[in-house]
Design a protein around this motif. Structure first.
Motif, PDB file in Angstrom:
ATOM      1  N   ALA A 178       0.832  -1.213   0.000  1.00  0.00           N
ATOM      2  CA  ALA A 178       0.000   0.000   0.000  1.00  0.00           C
ATOM      3  C   ALA A 178       0.862   1.257   0.000  1.00  0.00           C
ATOM      4  O   ALA A 178       0.534   2.244  -0.669  1.00  0.00           O
ATOM      5  CB  ALA A 178      -0.934  -0.006   1.209  1.00  0.00           C
ATOM      6  N   ARG A 179       1.980   1.223   0.735  1.00  0.00           N
ATOM      7  CA  ARG A 179       2.862   2.397   0.775  1.00  0.00           C
ATOM      8  C   ARG A 179       3.570   2.620  -0.559  1.00  0.00           C
ATOM      9  O   ARG A 179       4.078   3.713  -0.814  1.00  0.00           O
ATOM     10  CB  ARG A 179       3.889   2.241   1.899  1.00  0.00           C
ATOM     11  N   PHE A 180       3.573   1.587  -1.411  1.00  0.00           N
ATOM     12  CA  PHE A 180       4.249   1.663  -2.707  1.00  0.00           C
ATOM     13  C   PHE A 180       3.275   2.045  -3.832  1.00  0.00           C
ATOM     14  O   PHE A 180       3.689   2.206  -4.972  1.00  0.00           O
ATOM     15  CB  PHE A 180       4.911   0.315  -3.006  1.00  0.00           C
ATOM     16  N   ARG A 181       1.984   2.181  -3.499  1.00  0.00           N
ATOM     17  CA  ARG A 181       0.979   2.494  -4.517  1.00  0.00           C
ATOM     18  C   ARG A 181       0.326   3.838  -4.202  1.00  0.00           C
ATOM     19  O   ARG A 181       0.100   4.171  -3.041  1.00  0.00           O
ATOM     20  CB  ARG A 181      -0.097   1.405  -4.558  1.00  0.00           C
ATOM     21  N   THR A 208       7.227   4.322  -8.361  1.00  0.00           N
ATOM     22  CA  THR A 208       8.625   4.005  -8.682  1.00  0.00           C
ATOM     23  C   THR A 208       9.486   5.262  -8.707  1.00  0.00           C
ATOM     24  O   THR A 208      10.636   5.244  -8.248  1.00  0.00           O
ATOM     25  CB  THR A 208       8.708   3.282 -10.036  1.00  0.00           C
ATOM     26  N   GLY A 209       8.945   6.350  -9.236  1.00  0.00           N
ATOM     27  CA  GLY A 209       9.677   7.613  -9.264  1.00  0.00           C
ATOM     28  C   GLY A 209      10.877   7.594 -10.181  1.00  0.00           C
ATOM     29  O   GLY A 209      11.190   6.579 -10.827  1.00  0.00           O
ATOM     30  N   PRO A 210      11.593   8.706 -10.264  1.00  0.00           N
ATOM     31  CA  PRO A 210      12.763   8.782 -11.160  1.00  0.00           C
ATOM     32  C   PRO A 210      13.885   7.827 -10.764  1.00  0.00           C
ATOM     33  O   PRO A 210      14.713   7.460 -11.597  1.00  0.00           O
ATOM     34  CB  PRO A 210      13.205  10.245 -11.047  1.00  0.00           C
ATOM     35  N   GLN A 211      13.917   7.407  -9.486  1.00  0.00           N
ATOM     36  CA  GLN A 211      14.957   6.470  -9.044  1.00  0.00           C
ATOM     37  C   GLN A 211      14.579   5.019  -9.337  1.00  0.00           C
ATOM     38  O   GLN A 211      15.342   4.105  -9.005  1.00  0.00           O
ATOM     39  CB  GLN A 211      15.208   6.621  -7.534  1.00  0.00           C
ATOM     40  N   LYS A 212      13.401   4.795  -9.930  1.00  0.00           N
ATOM     41  CA  LYS A 212      12.917   3.449 -10.258  1.00  0.00           C
ATOM     42  C   LYS A 212      12.915   2.543  -9.027  1.00  0.00           C
ATOM     43  O   LYS A 212      13.473   1.441  -9.016  1.00  0.00           O
ATOM     44  CB  LYS A 212      13.756   2.832 -11.374  1.00  0.00           C
ATOM     45  N   ALA A 243       1.805   5.414 -23.000  1.00  0.00           N
ATOM     46  CA  ALA A 243       3.166   5.128 -22.544  1.00  0.00           C
ATOM     47  C   ALA A 243       3.898   6.419 -22.190  1.00  0.00           C
ATOM     48  O   ALA A 243       4.664   6.463 -21.215  1.00  0.00           O
ATOM     49  CB  ALA A 243       3.920   4.361 -23.634  1.00  0.00           C
ATOM     50  N   GLN A 244       3.638   7.476 -22.959  1.00  0.00           N
ATOM     51  CA  GLN A 244       4.290   8.757 -22.704  1.00  0.00           C
ATOM     52  C   GLN A 244       3.822   9.360 -21.379  1.00  0.00           C
ATOM     53  O   GLN A 244       4.628   9.867 -20.585  1.00  0.00           O
ATOM     54  CB  GLN A 244       4.011   9.729 -23.859  1.00  0.00           C
ATOM     55  N   THR A 245       2.511   9.285 -21.116  1.00  0.00           N
ATOM     56  CA  THR A 245       1.979   9.818 -19.859  1.00  0.00           C
ATOM     57  C   THR A 245       2.521   9.046 -18.666  1.00  0.00           C
ATOM     58  O   THR A 245       2.873   9.636 -17.631  1.00  0.00           O
ATOM     59  CB  THR A 245       0.444   9.758 -19.871  1.00  0.00           C
ATOM     60  N   ALA A 246       2.596   7.730 -18.800  1.00  0.00           N
ATOM     61  CA  ALA A 246       3.129   6.909 -17.713  1.00  0.00           C
ATOM     62  C   ALA A 246       4.602   7.229 -17.451  1.00  0.00           C
ATOM     63  O   ALA A 246       5.049   7.264 -16.298  1.00  0.00           O
ATOM     64  CB  ALA A 246       2.950   5.428 -18.051  1.00  0.00           C
ATOM     65  N   LYS A 247       5.331   7.485 -18.524  1.00  0.00           N
ATOM     66  CA  LYS A 247       6.757   7.826 -18.379  1.00  0.00           C
ATOM     67  C   LYS A 247       6.911   9.180 -17.684  1.00  0.00           C
ATOM     68  O   LYS A 247       7.776   9.354 -16.814  1.00  0.00           O
ATOM     69  CB  LYS A 247       7.418   7.851 -19.755  1.00  0.00           C
ATOM     70  N   GLN A 248       6.053  10.121 -18.050  1.00  0.00           N
ATOM     71  CA  GLN A 248       6.106  11.442 -17.413  1.00  0.00           C
ATOM     72  C   GLN A 248       5.735  11.363 -15.936  1.00  0.00           C
ATOM     73  O   GLN A 248       6.253  12.121 -15.112  1.00  0.00           O
ATOM     74  CB  GLN A 248       5.171  12.398 -18.150  1.00  0.00           C
ATOM     75  N   ALA A 249       4.844  10.435 -15.595  1.00  0.00           N
ATOM     76  CA  ALA A 249       4.425  10.289 -14.198  1.00  0.00           C
ATOM     77  C   ALA A 249       5.594   9.897 -13.306  1.00  0.00           C
ATOM     78  O   ALA A 249       5.593  10.203 -12.105  1.00  0.00           O
ATOM     79  CB  ALA A 249       3.307   9.253 -14.089  1.00  0.00           C
ATOM     80  N   ARG A 250       6.589   9.225 -13.867  1.00  0.00           N
ATOM     81  CA  ARG A 250       7.752   8.834 -13.073  1.00  0.00           C
ATOM     82  C   ARG A 250       8.497  10.044 -12.550  1.00  0.00           C
ATOM     83  O   ARG A 250       9.092  10.012 -11.473  1.00  0.00           O
ATOM     84  CB  ARG A 250       8.690   7.972 -13.927  1.00  0.00           C
ATOM     85  N   THR A 252       7.246  12.688 -11.413  1.00  0.00           N
ATOM     86  CA  THR A 252       6.551  13.262 -10.256  1.00  0.00           C
ATOM     87  C   THR A 252       6.281  12.212  -9.181  1.00  0.00           C
ATOM     88  O   THR A 252       5.419  12.398  -8.314  1.00  0.00           O
ATOM     89  CB  THR A 252       5.225  13.899 -10.698  1.00  0.00           C
ATOM     90  N   GLY A 253       7.001  11.109  -9.240  1.00  0.00           N
ATOM     91  CA  GLY A 253       6.902  10.098  -8.192  1.00  0.00           C
ATOM     92  C   GLY A 253       6.092   8.877  -8.537  1.00  0.00           C
ATOM     93  O   GLY A 253       6.066   7.911  -7.768  1.00  0.00           O
ATOM     94  N   GLY A 254       5.386   8.881  -9.670  1.00  0.00           N
ATOM     95  CA  GLY A 254       4.582   7.732 -10.080  1.00  0.00           C
ATOM     96  C   GLY A 254       5.389   6.772 -10.927  1.00  0.00           C
ATOM     97  O   GLY A 254       6.599   6.635 -10.746  1.00  0.00           O
ATOM     98  N   GLY A 255       4.702   6.128 -11.881  1.00  0.00           N
ATOM     99  CA  GLY A 255       5.435   5.248 -12.777  1.00  0.00           C
ATOM    100  C   GLY A 255       4.678   3.995 -13.155  1.00  0.00           C
ATOM    101  O   GLY A 255       3.447   3.940 -13.080  1.00  0.00           O
ATOM    102  N   THR A 256       5.436   2.981 -13.554  1.00  0.00           N
ATOM    103  CA  THR A 256       4.864   1.708 -14.003  1.00  0.00           C
ATOM    104  C   THR A 256       5.665   0.545 -13.414  1.00  0.00           C
ATOM    105  O   THR A 256       6.744   0.731 -12.859  1.00  0.00           O
ATOM    106  CB  THR A 256       4.925   1.606 -15.544  1.00  0.00           C
ATOM    107  N   GLU A 257       5.118  -0.643 -13.548  1.00  0.00           N
ATOM    108  CA  GLU A 257       5.800  -1.843 -13.079  1.00  0.00           C
ATOM    109  C   GLU A 257       6.921  -2.222 -14.048  1.00  0.00           C
ATOM    110  O   GLU A 257       6.682  -2.381 -15.257  1.00  0.00           O
ATOM    111  CB  GLU A 257       4.815  -3.017 -12.967  1.00  0.00           C
ATOM    112  N   ALA A 258       8.139  -2.362 -13.527  1.00  0.00           N
ATOM    113  CA  ALA A 258       9.276  -2.742 -14.366  1.00  0.00           C
ATOM    114  C   ALA A 258       9.144  -4.204 -14.775  1.00  0.00           C
ATOM    115  O   ALA A 258       8.835  -5.073 -13.951  1.00  0.00           O
ATOM    116  CB  ALA A 258      10.586  -2.519 -13.612  1.00  0.00           C
TER     117      ALA A 258
END
Length: 543
Positions: A178-181, A208-212, A243-250, A252-258
């Motif tokens: 939960a803390r990761f979502r 995931t953020g910019p630090q993945k 895909a572009q929006t998901a990449k931009q979300a990273r 600001t602290g968001g992201g996708t599952e690697a």
């Protein structure tokens, strides 16, 4: 605060114009804390006209001479005109309506005062608890459990107290996931498809953020999902962002599952519009439908330009993708966007209608709306604060739930025998989502409803809709249970404008409405005939 403090003029003589098909109504107009009433004179019909003030979306006023006119544009898309005697009375009534229709306090809204005859407080609130659906899942598989780790809403304020999660994952792991979502919305079960032994899950984006960043417990949760499914199962993550929006979300602290971290899972991007663009599409469509003077070319151009039917197509296509992955490829599906409270719920609920025959019954559809929209945390108070007429559109407003209802209507039109409920049910849900005497759509989450004591102090919409006198308007008389999946066509020629909603107040009743009533009469007469016929025993000779 007393409602009387906001009522500048309590009553005035007025004439009400309700549209091209309804005759004008003249009488005494009264303003109360929650309603606008018009009582006709003694020579007219005795019926009292009543309007819930929360259903007013925008108000316009103008004065000329010694009278004035107030135009009310309502959230159910009606446009009403009040011609009022007296300039001061017109201005005062307009200000009163503006103030009373925009009160922000939940506990002063009409559902907390509504006490209809024949209904008791507490009725129907227990119809669709999470535990009820879990009992069905438990009969089909033992790979899942009902967790009450969110009992105090500390893990996720937008989830209900109880959620269905893999049995192999303990509550401590859920807390870390939960803390990761975003918003604490860790992956939970939405639907178990017994024939393929696969599941549909929903969540929000991983942080995931910019630090993945990674989360071992979140990764283990999704591994447990595959392990509890059919042998060799794989999974698809349907991301409702580009895909572009998901990449931009990273950034600001968001992201996708690697891909390397979530073995067995493949990510698919199926962007669905949300927020302001979806709201603007709705507004432009309603504007086009309200223009009765335009040419055919102009109408077709505006219909295409608003892109509403394109949003319907994209939503149905994405739901079909999720459903096909489960039924035809034997894959588990996780759906999420960013917050997981809008397009995510749109996809998971439509996928269940496509696959699950029980969700197409009257009771099953009510449970689906309760479980996948209300309890799942769709913020109705924010999204449905205004409809298509308001001059101020905050960024939180969006007709996502209306888009869902439109998609369901398209399913019902393409498969007219397969849904036990009809258009009347969908129209009722639209109306009540935006303004209702019932408490079902109040607030933005279960946590807020608990704080406001909604379940103990207001009536449930389901108790109102399930009364016998309402069933004829809501049920489909031609319904025949269909055990098969419903695969809708999303070709442009197959999708239609929902005239029953968008043209409800601007055109005369369609012949189809009269035909609907005739069908009901035929079905009712047939049932009476069959019930009155004596049964023939096996020993009697038959001709």
């Amino acid at each position: 605060m007393e409602f009387s403090e906001l009522i500048r003029t309590g009553q005035a003589q007025a004439e009400l114009l309700r549209g091209p098909e309804a005759p004008p109504l003249r009488g005494t107009l009264c303003v109360t804390g929650h309603h606008l009433l018009l009582s006709p004179g003694p020579q007219a019909t005795p019926d009292l006209w009543l309007l819930l003030l929360r259903s007013v979306d925008s108000i316009e006023k103008r004065v000329a001479g010694d009278s004035g006119t107030i135009t009310l544009r309502c959230k159910d898309l009606r446009v009403l005109q009040l011609d009022i005697e007296g300039v001061e009375a017109t201005l005062n009534i307009a200000r009163s309506i503006e103030a009373l229709s925009s009160l922000e306090s939940v506990i002063t809204s009409f559902p907390f005062f509504y006490r209809p005859k024949g209904l008791r407080l507490g009725d129907a609130w227990h119809f669709h608890p999470p535990e009820r659906y879990y009992k069905r899942v438990a009969r089909e598989t033992n790979a899942w459990r009902l967790s009450e780790a969110n009992e105090d809403f500390s893990l996720c304020p937008s989830y209900p107290r109880a959620v269905i999660v893999p049995r192999a994952v303990d509550d401590d792991a859920l807390a870390r996931s939960a803390r990761f979502r975003q918003g604490g919305r860790f992956p939970v079960l939405s639907y178990h498809h017994a024939p393929s032994r696969t599941v549909l899950l929903r969540s929000s984006q991983p942080l995931t953020g910019p630090q993945k960043r990674r989360c071992a417990e979140d990764e283990a949760l999704l591994r447990a999902v595959l392990a509890g499914s059919r042998p060799g199962a794989r999974g698809f993550i349907v991301d409702t962002r580009s895909a572009q929006t998901a990449k931009q979300a990273r950034m600001t602290g968001g992201g996708t599952e690697a891909k390397a971290a979530y073995l067995g899972w493949k990510r698919l991007h199926r962007p669905l519009e949300r927020g302001r663009p979806l709201q603007e599409s709705f507004v432009h469509l309603v504007e086009a439908c309200g223009d009765l003077e335009q040419s055919m070319d102009h109408w077709l151009s505006r219909l295409a330009g608003c892109r509403w039917l394109a949003h319907v197509k994209e939503a149905l296509s994405t739901a079909c993708l999720a459903a096909q992955g489960m039924e035809r490829e034997g894959a588990c599906i996780l759906v999420h966007g960013a917050e997981g409270t809008d397009s995510t719920l749109l996809v998971t609920s439509l996928a269940q209608l496509i696959l699950d025959p029980s969700s197409r019954t009257m009771a099953g559809f009510q449970e689906l709306v309760e479980r996948e929209w209300i309890q799942a945390g769709h913020p109705f108070q924010l999204r449905c604060a205004h409809s298509a007429f308001s001059h101020a559109h905050p960024k939180h407003e969006a007709p996502t739930f209306l888009l869902f209802l439109d998609c369901v209507w398209q399913l019902g039109r393409q498969f007219p025998l397969s849904l036990e409920f009809g258009e009347g049910m969908l129209l009722a849900l639209f109306d009540h989502a935006y303004a209702s005497p019932f408490g079902t759509f109040l607030c933005n989450s279960e946590q807020e409803r608990c704080l406001c004591e909604v379940r103990t102090r207001t009536h449930s919409l389901w108790s109102g809709l399930n009364q016998l006198k309402e069933q004829r308007k809501l049920r489909n008389p031609l319904y025949v249970p269909n055990p098969l999946a419903l695969w809708p066509s999303v070709e442009p020629q197959s999708l239609r404008l929902w005239q029953g909603l968008f043209l409800r107040w601007t055109r005369p009743p369609e012949p189809s409405e009269a035909a609907w009533e005739k069908v009901w009469q035929i079905v009712t007469d047939q049932e009476k005939t069959e019930g009155s016929q004596p049964t023939v025993s096996a020993s009697e000779p038959q001709l």
